[in-house]
Design a protein around this motif. Sequence first.
Motif, PDB file in Angstrom:
ATOM      1  N   ASN A 400       0.815  -1.212   0.000  1.00 64.64           N
ATOM      2  CA  ASN A 400       0.000   0.000   0.000  1.00 64.64           C
ATOM      3  C   ASN A 400       0.849   1.263   0.000  1.00 64.64           C
ATOM      4  OD1 ASN A 400      -2.574   1.390   0.142  1.00 64.64           O
ATOM      5  ND2 ASN A 400      -2.048   1.891   2.269  1.00 64.64           N
ATOM      6  N   CYS A 401       1.796   1.383   0.922  1.00 67.28           N
ATOM      7  CA  CYS A 401       2.589   2.615   1.031  1.00 67.28           C
ATOM      8  C   CYS A 401       3.986   2.478   0.457  1.00 67.28           C
ATOM      9  CB  CYS A 401       2.665   3.077   2.483  1.00 67.28           C
ATOM     10  SG  CYS A 401       3.581   1.934   3.559  1.00 67.28           S
ATOM     11  N   GLY A 402       4.436   1.230   0.173  1.00 65.51           N
ATOM     12  CA  GLY A 402       5.748   1.018  -0.414  1.00 65.51           C
ATOM     13  C   GLY A 402       6.878   1.016   0.572  1.00 65.51           C
ATOM     14  N   SER A 403       6.622   1.121   1.873  1.00 70.07           N
ATOM     15  CA  SER A 403       7.683   1.084   2.873  1.00 70.07           C
ATOM     16  C   SER A 403       8.142  -0.344   3.099  1.00 70.07           C
ATOM     17  CB  SER A 403       7.192   1.686   4.192  1.00 70.07           C
ATOM     18  OG  SER A 403       6.767   3.029   3.993  1.00 70.07           O
ATOM     19  N   ASN A 425      -3.486   6.849  -7.665  1.00 69.63           N
ATOM     20  CA  ASN A 425      -3.208   5.966  -8.799  1.00 69.63           C
ATOM     21  C   ASN A 425      -2.389   6.642  -9.897  1.00 69.63           C
ATOM     22  OD1 ASN A 425      -4.727   3.900  -7.576  1.00 69.63           O
ATOM     23  ND2 ASN A 425      -6.647   4.696  -8.458  1.00 69.63           N
ATOM     24  N   LYS A 426      -2.338   7.996  -9.918  1.00 67.99           N
ATOM     25  CA  LYS A 426      -1.626   8.705 -10.985  1.00 67.99           C
ATOM     26  C   LYS A 426      -0.174   8.994 -10.625  1.00 67.99           C
ATOM     27  CE  LYS A 426      -5.612  10.980 -13.131  1.00 67.99           C
ATOM     28  NZ  LYS A 426      -6.195  12.284 -13.536  1.00 67.99           N
ATOM     29  N   VAL A 430       1.475   8.645  -1.419  1.00 66.66           N
ATOM     30  CA  VAL A 430       0.720   8.054  -0.314  1.00 66.66           C
ATOM     31  C   VAL A 430       0.331   9.154   0.662  1.00 66.66           C
ATOM     32  CG1 VAL A 430       0.748   6.382   1.556  1.00 66.66           C
ATOM     33  CG2 VAL A 430       1.946   5.885  -0.588  1.00 66.66           C
ATOM     34  N   MET A 431      -0.915   9.181   1.046  1.00 68.77           N
ATOM     35  CA  MET A 431      -1.416  10.202   1.964  1.00 68.77           C
ATOM     36  C   MET A 431      -2.563   9.623   2.777  1.00 68.77           C
ATOM     37  SD  MET A 431      -3.356  12.404  -0.977  1.00 68.77           S
ATOM     38  CE  MET A 431      -2.035  12.017  -2.135  1.00 68.77           C
ATOM     39  N   HIS A 439      -6.839  16.023  -3.067  1.00 73.05           N
ATOM     40  CA  HIS A 439      -5.683  15.872  -3.959  1.00 73.05           C
ATOM     41  C   HIS A 439      -6.150  16.025  -5.406  1.00 73.05           C
ATOM     42  CE1 HIS A 439      -1.721  14.509  -5.151  1.00 73.05           C
ATOM     43  NE2 HIS A 439      -2.273  13.600  -5.948  1.00 73.05           N
ATOM     44  N   PHE A 440      -5.395  16.834  -6.214  1.00 77.93           N
ATOM     45  CA  PHE A 440      -5.797  17.043  -7.604  1.00 77.93           C
ATOM     46  C   PHE A 440      -4.600  16.875  -8.535  1.00 77.93           C
ATOM     47  CE2 PHE A 440      -3.666  21.063  -7.690  1.00 77.93           C
ATOM     48  CZ  PHE A 440      -3.591  21.456  -9.019  1.00 77.93           C
ATOM     49  N   HIS A 441      -4.925  16.541  -9.790  1.00 80.96           N
ATOM     50  CA  HIS A 441      -3.940  16.471 -10.874  1.00 80.96           C
ATOM     51  C   HIS A 441      -4.418  17.372 -11.998  1.00 80.96           C
ATOM     52  CE1 HIS A 441      -1.044  13.216  -9.879  1.00 80.96           C
ATOM     53  NE2 HIS A 441      -2.002  12.890  -9.004  1.00 80.96           N
ATOM     54  N   CYS A 442      -3.497  18.198 -12.515  1.00 77.76           N
ATOM     55  CA  CYS A 442      -3.847  19.086 -13.626  1.00 77.76           C
ATOM     56  C   CYS A 442      -4.036  18.271 -14.895  1.00 77.76           C
ATOM     57  CB  CYS A 442      -2.752  20.138 -13.811  1.00 77.76           C
ATOM     58  SG  CYS A 442      -3.082  21.289 -15.167  1.00 77.76           S
ATOM     59  N   ASP A 443      -5.068  18.605 -15.676  1.00 79.64           N
ATOM     60  CA  ASP A 443      -5.345  17.891 -16.920  1.00 79.64           C
ATOM     61  C   ASP A 443      -4.446  18.332 -18.074  1.00 79.64           C
ATOM     62  OD1 ASP A 443      -7.406  16.573 -15.604  1.00 79.64           O
ATOM     63  OD2 ASP A 443      -8.896  18.103 -16.181  1.00 79.64           O
TER      64      ASP A 443
END
Length: 723
Positions: A400-403, A425-426, A430-431, A439-443
């Motif tokens: 899940n977090c990669g630790s 997923n993008k 991890v938060m 949380h947002f991603h610019c298009d």
Amino acid sequence: MSFNWSATFTIGQPAETSKGDKIILPQAALESIIHAHASAPLLPLQPDPNYDPTSWAQPQFNPYEPIKPQELPSPLTFQIRNPANRLLTHGGVKEFSAADGQVHLPPWMMTSLALTPGDQVMVKYAALPKGTWAKFRPLSADYMEILDFRALLEARLRSNYTTLTRGEVLKVHQGTKEFGFVVEELKPEPGEAVCITDTDLEVDIEPLDTEMGDATTQSASGILDGQGSRRGGNNQHNVLKIGFESQGRVSPEAYQRWTVDIPNRKSGIEITVHVQEPGDLDMIVSTKLPISLQDHLWANFESVGPRVIIIPAGDRDYATQQDSQVIHIAVYGREPTTVAASGSSSSTAFSSAGEAIYSIQVHYQDNEEHSSEPPSGSSSLSAAADIPNKNAPGYQECTNCGSWIPERTMMLHSNFCHRNNAKCNKCGLVMKKEDLLNHFHCDHCDKHGDVSEKKKHMEIFHGWYQCSCESFESPSLPELAKHRRTTCSERFIICRYCHTLVQQGGPASNARDRMRGLHSHESYCGDRTIQCQKCSQMVSLKDVQVHAQNHEYQRQSQATPQLCSNQNCVRSKGATSNVLGLCQLCFGPYWVPTEDPKNQKLVQRLARKYHAQLMTGCGNKWCRSQYCATSRGRQMDATSAATEMMSILKEARVGAADGHKTWLCVDEGTTRKKVMAELLLEDVRGQYTIEWCVKALEAERTDLEAAAQWLQLQAPKVKKAAA
């Protein structure tokens, strides 16, 4: 020839396109001026009382030569007078296209004469003397901001004015600022008005009184407070010091500007702004004014964390700044936003006064330490640090977090991690699960972060901006700023030809000027011509450098003058050569009419001459020949003289094509010229050969200072051998 012409006209609408003193008259005015000029009586000419028709001398006036009619004066200069209040000024004519009975004056001229459209004005032809000197008095102390006021005034007068009148106000522009100057004095006398077309006008400035200058400066710029900031005026410029932290406040949609002196450009700088939450602001930096969101070189538009801009020493704009050591910083305030738990954003006040509170600091930065940092302040994700315990024995990676977690506690960690944390997923970030909603991603780009940053990011990098020049549009504010500091026609530059601050204009109209990097103003301004001082040709300012290089190439390509092979002589070898390479005077004693095909008799005569010089000398006290007993001050016996004579006889190379070197005594005048040539060669530090030093002395009649200047202008320099 002088003539009289005057007429009264009705004032039309102001000639808005006229930036100088040129007026627009009707076509009928031109016809009446031509008629008045043609009908004016010729001035009586006084013949030379000593005129003798039988003499070859040219008289001042030949009474038998017909008088030719003179052409219409150019330029036409006029006196413009308001008959109601007797105010007057002078000007030229732009064109004859006004309606009958009307005249169009520039707006400043109408204000100066207290005229309005529909009033009557009298226009009279006035033959003005050519101006030689003008003194201007500035109206305010801010004229010291002008980079080169003499160049600015001369450029303004040259392009827009035909006359100058004592007492009138001349307004000039540097950038977007206007400066006023009063015409205080004019020459030649009486100095009431002069014509400045086709004349070398010397410009002088009368400085303001100290008290007046201080008062003007304080009223325009405000008074410095204890923190080094200026209070009063719209644009506040606070002063920063390297290594010291300063505090500031900025309102939303307002600027607070700072200046910092950077004398050491060998080191880069780091500018850091810490903002107190929930304030938000942008930081922009430039080497020149004006500075704004649309005019800057470096910027940081982040909304989270400290705003940092690192400018390395190798940055071209930073390292090549020559006109000033000052860096300008502007802080632009924005309305902050906070995100509620539900994900909706709401506006929050900065402080009780509605201002963003921040601290700012500038310090030098080690070049090697930050050589890889981007010069713009836009954030870039650094490489992630090595994950602790990665692939270590007894450790396992969390899906899940990669630790990397110890295997014995993986179940506990996994249950807790899946219950509380979420992974994007993008971007794989991890938060906490509640933070994932915000949380947002610019298009349109790779930007991601808190949703509170989205509005500002979209406005700055994906909005729509049009430059005021109306030739550039961009969705990105940084791209607009780049356009305004590079290709924008409204960009202010120091013209390389008129040396004034002007707008560069659009691209040049021809490919040659574009390859030179010229825009429309410099392309037009560089077409002006000046006379070359060497060849007297008229050369455009754009071609002066190439023209000078041609002269330099021709100078360096000159053949070296050939001097006599006698090392004590400085006369030219001449067109006719002999087997010894001597000048005609030095070779005279060795010339005989008998045939000597193998030069045996010539060698014998030269040997006898050398032997006599070494044994007894020439007897002349001025002699400086190193192979003369008189110059040495001692005589040699026959055997020693014969031995030394054989060594120097070989250097004569009798019959060879070149390489001759003889040592013969010469007269006193030649010896003096040789000494002066050696002195000149020492003065110029060996930059020119002895042959050119001799030629320079001949051209300047043995004047050492004039000969040194002649060498600098005419002679080729000695080429240094390649290492």
